[in-house]
Design an enzyme around this catalytic site. Structure first.
Site: not given
Ligand code: PNW
Length: 485
Positions: A81, A124, A169, A306, A308, A385
């Site tokens: 991706r 992106h 995002e 995505n 995290y 992601e």
């Molecule tokens: C994503 N949060 O961004 C992006 O798609 C990527 O480009 C980035 O490198 C990756 O996650 C890691 O940061 C995020 O605050 C930015 O939860 C902020 C958040 C989550 C994802």
């Protein structure tokens, strides 16, 4: 060796991949006709990026692309991706830069040659600065420009690329870029952020429409194998005290602003009524033109998720503990929580990555399952992601032992498997990221790669987490993968 818990067999055709983004890896910021994106411009502002790093060279993927594709092959990836840079393809947005498009065409050929499915994202976060100078995403016209740019990319790659993602995002590139000021373009205007959100939705709808029409005319009889979708970052907002109505309402507001403001126009053709109440007087309704929501709610072939971390949410002021995330940059900052600026994010005492994000793998299972329950018309899901930043060190043996990242990835893949057991229609998983890279406002300080990049020599070394991921892929393929889509 870590023992993977017993998992159900993966659905046939399950896609294993990794993800990157143009501005984070390509470099060659001013080569072959590319002009500034908002990230090139923003990064040069004093204090915008921790330690003053610039994305100008990034990890030099623009020149090392064939080597990087070979790395993917060694890892056994089924899909890659990546994103195309608007500022490389149509630098000032007026003319097509064929040299820029050539790069993506070569990348796609290399991928196909290596039996890796290209998974292309059109946006992106790297808007041409020339368009930001005309108002960027606050300007409705940018949405129409985006559809033209999508058409340009499809015109060159549509014969070989089947998986198309409009936006990555939109939350980050609207609320964090236009309200918090922490991302490019660095504006701190809540009303502008809501306008940016709506115009990105509109741009998505216009582009999906355009790609469908182009696909139908490109492929004989109108039969295409194109899959068109969008990727959202979705975060469970967990009330810190579920018996406290103040915390419950704070979590509802954050869920509305961070998740449902993006999901519902796309899936239901309407902004959530509670969100509209929360945001009354903030200008969102002023930018909605009749017919927009019908355009936005185009049928989707997939939804990229995505994920995290979760966030624990409270409606009470600190000091019930704060998330404590250090601000990466020295520029003026505001809240990204438009209309909910009072909300706080207490700590639950969970372990954290070096982004200061909680590690709670079951949150991914919960999220994937709940999406299906909440939205009966939900298209198939792909985790586009998931990954973690940790401070890696190179061992004297030259290896990168990253047990925390390895454990994070394993635990989240387990969570995806459990979600499928619980009924979620998840068809793929992409680890973030293939390579250490330019982590936006944090610069090169935060490393997410399953492959280490030496920022002095450019050398790539597969980390233990990359080896572990590769093993997961080969084991799952050996037992169940049939190669069917
Ligand atoms: C994503 N949060 O961004 C992006 O798609 C990527 O480009 C980035 O490198 C990756 O996650 C890691 O940061 C995020 O605050 C930015 O939860 C902020 C958040 C989550 C994802």
């Amino acid at each position: 060796m870590f023992q993977q818990p017993e998992l159900s067999p993966w659905p046939s055709g399950f896609i294993w991949g990794s993800a990157t983004a143009a501005a984070q890896i390509e470099g060659a910021a001013h080569e072959d006709g590319k002009e500034d994106s908002i990230w090139d411009h923003f990064a040069r502002l004093p204090g915008a990026i921790a330690s003053g790093d610039l994305p100008e060279q990034a990890v030099d993927h623009y020149h090392r692309m064939p080597e990087d594709v070979q790395l993917m092959k060694r890892l056994g990836l089924g899909s890659y991706r990546f994103s195309t840079s608007w500022a490389r393809v149509k630098p000032g947005d007026r003319f097509v830069n064929h040299a820029g498009l050539d790069f993506y065409s070569r990348l796609v050929d290399e991928l196909l040659e290596a039996d890796i499915l290209p998974w292309l994202t059109l946006y992106h976060w790297d808007l041409p600065q020339a368009l930001e100078d005309q108002g960027g995403w606050t300007n409705r016209d940018t949405a129409y420009r985006f559809a033209d740019y999508a058409e340009t990319v499809y015109g060159r790659l549509g014969d070989r690329v089947t998986h198309w993602t409009t936006f990555n995002e939109p939350l980050c590139s609207s609320l964090i870029g236009y309200a918090a000021g922490e991302h490019a373009p660095g504006r701190t205007e809540p009303r502008a952020a809501l306008a940016a959100t709506h115009h990105q939705h509109l741009a998505h709808g216009l582009a999906v429409n355009r790609l469908r029409h182009l696909g139908a005319s490109l492929h004989a009889g109108g039969e295409t194998s194109d899959r068109i979708g969008i990727t959202l970052n979705l975060t469970n907002a967990v009330p810190i005290d579920p018996s406290d109505p103040v915390d419950l309402d704070a979590a509802r507001r954050i869920d509305a602003l961070w998740n449902r403001m993006y999901l519902e126009p796309l899936l239901l053709g309407a902004y959530p009524p509670d969100l509209l109440r929360d945001l009354q007087g903030q200008g969102l309704e002023d930018v909605i033109v009749e017919g927009d929501l019908e355009l936005i709610a185009q049928p989707l072939d997939f939804l990229g998720v995505n994920h995290y971390h979760d966030d624990a949410v409270s409606g009470h002021p600190e000091p019930r503990g704060s998330r404590g995330a250090a601000q990466p940059t020295a520029r003026p900052k505001a809240s990204p929580f438009v209309g909910s600026e009072f909300v706080t994010f207490p700590s639950r005492g969970l372990p954290r990555t070096s982004m200061d994000w909680e590690v709670n793998p079951d949150g991914l299972r919960t999220l994937l399952v709940r999406l299906g329950l909440q939205y009966p018309n939900l298209p198939p899901l792909y985790v586009t992601e998931n990954g973690a930043a940790y401070d890696d060190a190179v061992s004297p043996d030259g290896c990168i032992h990253d047990p925390e990242r390895t454990a994070y990835i394993r635990a989240h893949i387990t969570a995806v498997s459990r979600a499928i057991d619980d009924g979620a229609d998840v068809r793929g998983y992409f680890v973030w990221s293939l390579l250490d890279n330019f982590e936006w406002a944090w610069g090169y300080e935060k490393r997410f790669g399953v492959v280490r990049v030496d920022y002095t020599t450019g050398e790539r070394t597969i980390k233990d987490s990359g080896l572990a991921y590769s093993e997961i892929i080969s084991k799952s393929s050996a037992s169940v993968y049939t190669g069917e889509d």
